[in-house]
Motif scaffolding. Structure first.
Motif, PDB file in Angstrom:
ATOM      1  N   TYR A 116      62.032  -0.040 -23.281  1.00  0.00           N
ATOM      2  CA  TYR A 116      60.626  -0.416 -23.182  1.00  0.00           C
ATOM      3  C   TYR A 116      60.497  -1.935 -23.136  1.00  0.00           C
ATOM      4  CZ  TYR A 116      60.484   4.280 -25.151  1.00  0.00           C
ATOM      5  OH  TYR A 116      60.704   5.610 -25.381  1.00  0.00           O
ATOM      6  N   ILE A 117      59.405  -2.370 -22.515  1.00  0.00           N
ATOM      7  CA  ILE A 117      59.076  -3.785 -22.484  1.00  0.00           C
ATOM      8  C   ILE A 117      57.572  -3.903 -22.699  1.00  0.00           C
ATOM      9  CG2 ILE A 117      58.765  -3.909 -19.965  1.00  0.00           C
ATOM     10  CD1 ILE A 117      60.340  -6.624 -20.128  1.00  0.00           C
ATOM     11  N   PHE A 118      57.120  -4.982 -23.340  1.00  0.00           N
ATOM     12  CA  PHE A 118      55.772  -5.052 -23.910  1.00  0.00           C
ATOM     13  C   PHE A 118      55.100  -6.364 -23.509  1.00  0.00           C
ATOM     14  CE2 PHE A 118      52.956  -4.852 -27.833  1.00  0.00           C
ATOM     15  CZ  PHE A 118      52.420  -3.591 -27.586  1.00  0.00           C
ATOM     16  N   PRO A 119      54.786  -6.546 -22.228  1.00  0.00           N
ATOM     17  CA  PRO A 119      54.230  -7.825 -21.772  1.00  0.00           C
ATOM     18  C   PRO A 119      52.793  -8.063 -22.237  1.00  0.00           C
ATOM     19  CG  PRO A 119      54.284  -6.251 -19.984  1.00  0.00           C
ATOM     20  CD  PRO A 119      55.011  -5.607 -21.123  1.00  0.00           C
ATOM     21  N   ASP A 120      52.476  -9.343 -22.369  1.00  0.00           N
ATOM     22  CA  ASP A 120      51.152  -9.809 -22.771  1.00  0.00           C
ATOM     23  C   ASP A 120      50.369 -10.162 -21.511  1.00  0.00           C
ATOM     24  OD1 ASP A 120      48.925 -11.138 -23.722  1.00  0.00           O
ATOM     25  OD2 ASP A 120      50.036 -12.504 -25.029  1.00  0.00           O
ATOM     26  N   PHE A 121      49.280  -9.438 -21.278  1.00  0.00           N
ATOM     27  CA  PHE A 121      48.433  -9.651 -20.098  1.00  0.00           C
ATOM     28  C   PHE A 121      47.135 -10.382 -20.447  1.00  0.00           C
ATOM     29  CE2 PHE A 121      51.316  -6.761 -18.124  1.00  0.00           C
ATOM     30  CZ  PHE A 121      51.133  -6.845 -16.744  1.00  0.00           C
ATOM     31  N   SER A 122      47.121 -11.134 -21.539  1.00  0.00           N
ATOM     32  CA  SER A 122      45.880 -11.790 -21.989  1.00  0.00           C
ATOM     33  C   SER A 122      45.266 -12.653 -20.903  1.00  0.00           C
ATOM     34  CB  SER A 122      46.160 -12.651 -23.228  1.00  0.00           C
ATOM     35  OG  SER A 122      46.581 -11.871 -24.315  1.00  0.00           O
ATOM     36  N   ASP A 123      46.081 -13.488 -20.264  1.00  0.00           N
ATOM     37  CA  ASP A 123      45.552 -14.396 -19.233  1.00  0.00           C
ATOM     38  C   ASP A 123      45.070 -13.621 -18.019  1.00  0.00           C
ATOM     39  OD1 ASP A 123      46.201 -16.465 -20.921  1.00  0.00           O
ATOM     40  OD2 ASP A 123      48.010 -17.063 -19.819  1.00  0.00           O
ATOM     41  N   VAL A 124      45.749 -12.542 -17.683  1.00  0.00           N
ATOM     42  CA  VAL A 124      45.329 -11.709 -16.554  1.00  0.00           C
ATOM     43  C   VAL A 124      43.992 -11.044 -16.861  1.00  0.00           C
ATOM     44  CG1 VAL A 124      45.888  -9.642 -15.212  1.00  0.00           C
ATOM     45  CG2 VAL A 124      47.688 -11.299 -15.775  1.00  0.00           C
ATOM     46  N   ILE A 125      43.851 -10.524 -18.063  1.00  0.00           N
ATOM     47  CA  ILE A 125      42.610  -9.852 -18.460  1.00  0.00           C
ATOM     48  C   ILE A 125      41.429 -10.823 -18.373  1.00  0.00           C
ATOM     49  CG2 ILE A 125      41.410  -8.915 -20.489  1.00  0.00           C
ATOM     50  CD1 ILE A 125      44.076  -7.480 -21.174  1.00  0.00           C
ATOM     51  N   ARG A 126      41.637 -12.050 -18.840  1.00  0.00           N
ATOM     52  CA  ARG A 126      40.560 -13.045 -18.758  1.00  0.00           C
ATOM     53  C   ARG A 126      40.247 -13.410 -17.308  1.00  0.00           C
ATOM     54  NH1 ARG A 126      42.945 -14.990 -23.624  1.00  0.00           N
ATOM     55  NH2 ARG A 126      44.433 -16.263 -22.444  1.00  0.00           N
ATOM     56  N   ALA A 127      41.297 -13.644 -16.537  1.00  0.00           N
ATOM     57  CA  ALA A 127      41.096 -14.085 -15.159  1.00  0.00           C
ATOM     58  C   ALA A 127      40.436 -13.015 -14.291  1.00  0.00           C
ATOM     59  CB  ALA A 127      42.428 -14.508 -14.545  1.00  0.00           C
ATOM     60  N   LYS A 128      40.733 -11.764 -14.546  1.00  0.00           N
ATOM     61  CA  LYS A 128      40.206 -10.672 -13.729  1.00  0.00           C
ATOM     62  C   LYS A 128      38.900 -10.106 -14.269  1.00  0.00           C
ATOM     63  CE  LYS A 128      42.214  -8.828 -10.779  1.00  0.00           C
ATOM     64  NZ  LYS A 128      42.225  -8.996  -9.296  1.00  0.00           N
ATOM     65  N   GLY A 129      38.448 -10.603 -15.429  1.00  0.00           N
ATOM     66  CA  GLY A 129      37.198 -10.123 -15.998  1.00  0.00           C
ATOM     67  C   GLY A 129      37.268  -8.690 -16.500  1.00  0.00           C
ATOM     68  N   VAL A 130      38.459  -8.275 -16.917  1.00  0.00           N
ATOM     69  CA  VAL A 130      38.646  -6.931 -17.451  1.00  0.00           C
ATOM     70  C   VAL A 130      38.335  -6.946 -18.947  1.00  0.00           C
ATOM     71  CG1 VAL A 130      40.326  -5.072 -17.788  1.00  0.00           C
ATOM     72  CG2 VAL A 130      40.400  -6.454 -15.705  1.00  0.00           C
ATOM     73  N   LYS A 131      37.764  -5.867 -19.447  1.00  0.00           N
ATOM     74  CA  LYS A 131      37.336  -5.830 -20.845  1.00  0.00           C
ATOM     75  C   LYS A 131      38.508  -5.904 -21.825  1.00  0.00           C
ATOM     76  CE  LYS A 131      34.897  -2.293 -21.787  1.00  0.00           C
ATOM     77  NZ  LYS A 131      34.058  -1.140 -22.244  1.00  0.00           N
ATOM     78  N   ASN A 132      39.541  -5.098 -21.607  1.00  0.00           N
ATOM     79  CA  ASN A 132      40.654  -5.037 -22.548  1.00  0.00           C
ATOM     80  C   ASN A 132      41.854  -4.346 -21.886  1.00  0.00           C
ATOM     81  OD1 ASN A 132      40.093  -2.219 -22.637  1.00  0.00           O
ATOM     82  ND2 ASN A 132      38.710  -2.515 -24.378  1.00  0.00           N
ATOM     83  N   GLU A 133      42.898  -4.158 -22.673  1.00  0.00           N
ATOM     84  CA  GLU A 133      44.135  -3.565 -22.137  1.00  0.00           C
ATOM     85  C   GLU A 133      43.943  -2.116 -21.702  1.00  0.00           C
ATOM     86  OE1 GLU A 133      43.529  -2.490 -26.144  1.00  0.00           O
ATOM     87  OE2 GLU A 133      43.736  -4.532 -25.342  1.00  0.00           O
ATOM     88  N   ARG A 134      43.038  -1.389 -22.329  1.00  0.00           N
ATOM     89  CA  ARG A 134      42.802  -0.004 -21.924  1.00  0.00           C
ATOM     90  C   ARG A 134      42.131   0.063 -20.546  1.00  0.00           C
ATOM     91  NH1 ARG A 134      43.709   3.826 -25.828  1.00  0.00           N
ATOM     92  NH2 ARG A 134      44.268   2.968 -27.861  1.00  0.00           N
ATOM     93  N   GLU A 135      41.161  -0.798 -20.328  1.00  0.00           N
ATOM     94  CA  GLU A 135      40.532  -0.842 -19.006  1.00  0.00           C
ATOM     95  C   GLU A 135      41.530  -1.321 -17.952  1.00  0.00           C
ATOM     96  OE1 GLU A 135      36.855  -3.035 -16.651  1.00  0.00           O
ATOM     97  OE2 GLU A 135      36.776  -2.875 -18.849  1.00  0.00           O
TER      98      GLU A 135
END
Length: 370
Positions: free
Chosen positions: A299-318
Motif C-alpha cells: 500500500y501507498i498513502f499519498p497526500d493530495f491536500s494541494d490537489v484538493i485545494r487546487a481542484k476545489g474538491v471538498k475532501n478526500e472522499r469526494e
C-alpha cells in the motif's frame, strides 16, 4: 463492478488482495486432503499438523522455541484479532491504536466497549510508530496496544529497537501488545523483526499472522495466533462457539506448504518491490502530490491536500468519488482508515499489474491537469 458491467475500463487500486494464486503444489495438497477425508470438523484451535508446522516455521525463521500448544489456528487473521480482543478486553479498558490503521481494530474495540486512543503517525517520520508517543498515552486503564507492521495503509515498518522498547513497556505496565504481522514477508529494504523475538513475548504479546497475503490464500480463511497457553484456552471456548473450527482440508494443505518453504516467494517479492518503486515514482510526477515511499506491505498513502485545494474538491472522499466517476480509477479515501491522519489522503494498493499502475496513475495525472 457496476461500471465494469457497463463496459467502463476500470483500474482498481482498492482491494488489499494479492494478485497471484497459491502455489500449484498447495492447491494439490488441498485436493489430496479432501480426497483423503479431511472434510469434517476439526479441533477448535486447529489441526495438530498445522499447529506443529507453524511452530517449526517460526522457530526456524526467527530462532525461537515456540511450542505447538502456544499456537492457535483461526478462521482468518480477522477472526484472530476479533477473538483476541473479545477475550482480553472489558468495557472501559483503553486500547491504543495507530492513526491511520486498519479499520477492524477500532471496530472490534468499540464492539467490546473499550475506549480507543490513537497515536498519530506522521509523514515526516515515515509514518513509523514512535515509542515516546505511545508511552504518553499509556495510563492505568491501558489494556492493549495494537501494532500492525508492515502497516496497512501506510507501509511503514518497525525496527528492532522500537519493537523491543514497546514490548518492554508492556511488560512493565502490564498491558498486551496485539501485533498483527500479516505482511511480514512483504518487506523491501530490511528484514522483519518480530515481537516473538523479544524477551517477554509469552507474558504480553498476542501475535497474529495468516496465509492470505504471503500465500495468496485470501479465500481459504486461515489465520493463526501465537500467545501463552492460558490465553489460548480461553480462545478455544470463543472459537468453538463462533465458527467451530477452521477449514480442515485447508489446514492440512497449509501445514505441507509451510514445510515446503518460501523459496518460490522470492520472485513475487521482487515483483512487488518493482511495483512499489513504479507507483511511488509515478505519484511523485503528479503536481501537488506528496508521498512517502513504503517500506513494506503493498500500500501507498499519498497526500493530495494541494490537489484538493487546487481542484476545489471538498475532501478526500469526494476526490475518490470523482476519480472513479470521471476516470474509472478506484482508490480508497484515507479517512476509511481511522482516525484523522487520513484527511486529504488516498490509499492505493499496488497489488496490480505494472501496466495498470501506469494506466491508472496517468489517468489521475490527466485529471489533475485538466
Amino acid at each position: 463492478m457496476e461500471l465494469r458491467r457497463k463496459g467502463v475500463d476500470v483500474v482498481s487500486f482498492g482491494i488489499g488482495q494479492p494478485d497471484f494464486q497459491p502455489p500449484p503444489n498447495v492447491i494439490a495438497y488441498a485436493k489430496e486432503a479432501m480426497d483423503a477425508g479431511y472434510n469434517g470438523y476439526g479441533p477448535s484451535l486447529g489441526m495438530p499438523e498445522l499447529r506443529e508446522s507453524i511452530a517449526d516455521f517460526l522457530n526456524e525463521r526467527y530462532g525461537l522455541d515456540v511450542q505447538p500448544d502456544e499456537v492457535a489456528v483461526t478462521a482468518g487473521a480477522k477472526a484472530a484479532v476479533f477473538i483476541g480482543m473479545l477475550a482480553l478486553l472489558e468495557p472501559g479498558d483503553e486500547v491504543i491504536l495507530p492513526d491511520p490503521s486498519y479499520p477492524l481494530y477500532e471496530s472490534v474495540a468499540n464492539f467490546v466497549g473499550a475506549r480507543t486512543r490513537f497515536v498519530r503517525l506522521h509523514s515526516g517520520n515515515n509514518y513509523k510508530i514512535r515509542f515516546e508517543d505511545v508511552e504518553k498515552l499509556v495510563s492505568s486503564k491501558t489494556r492493549m496496544v495494537v501494532i500492525n507492521y508492515p502497516e496497512n495503509p501506510v507501509g511503514s515498518t518497525m525496527d528492532r529497537k522500537a519493537v523491543e522498547a514497546l514490548v518492554e513497556l508492556a511488560y512493565e505496565k502490564r498491558f498486551v501488545v496485539l501485533s498483527d504481522e500479516i505482511y511480514n514477508h512483504f518487506v523491501y529494504e530490511s528484514s522483519h523483526y518480530s515481537t516473538l523475538q523479544t524477551d517477554h513475548w509469552r507474558e504480553v504479546v498476542y501475535y497474529v499472522n495468516g496465509f492470505s497475503k504471503t500465500f495468496g490464500m485470501t479465500g481459504w480463511r486461515l489465520g493463526y495466533v501465537v500467545s501463552n497457553r492460558e490465553l489460548l484456552s480461553k480462545l478455544s471456548v470463543i472459537a468453538n462457539n463462533m465458527y467451530s473450527c477452521p477449514v480442515t482440508f485447508a489446514q492440512i494443505a497449509a501445514a505441507k506448504a509451510l514445510r515446503d518453504g518460501l523459496e518460490w516467494f522470492k520472485p513475487i517479492l521482487d515483483q512487488y518491490r518493482r511495483r512499489r518503486d513504479l507507483i511511488y515514482n509515478r505519484l511523485l510526477s503528479i503536481r501537488g502530490v506528496k508521498v512517502v515511499k513504503p517500506e513494506g506491505a503493498f500500500y501507498i498513502f499519498p497526500d493530495f491536500s494541494d490537489v484538493i485545494r487546487a481542484k476545489g474538491v471538498k475532501n478526500e472522499r469526494e476526490l475518490a468519488d470523482k476519480l472513479l466517476e470521471e476516470k474509472g480509477v478506484v482508490v480508497l479515501p484515507g479517512t476509511a482508515f481511522p482516525k484523522e491522519a487520513g484527511v486529504n489522503h488516498l490509499r492505493f494498493s499496488f497489488a496490480v499489474r505494472e501496466e495498470d499502475i501506469e494506466k491508472g496513475i496517468e489517468r489521475i495525472k490527466a485529471w489533475v491537469a485538466e
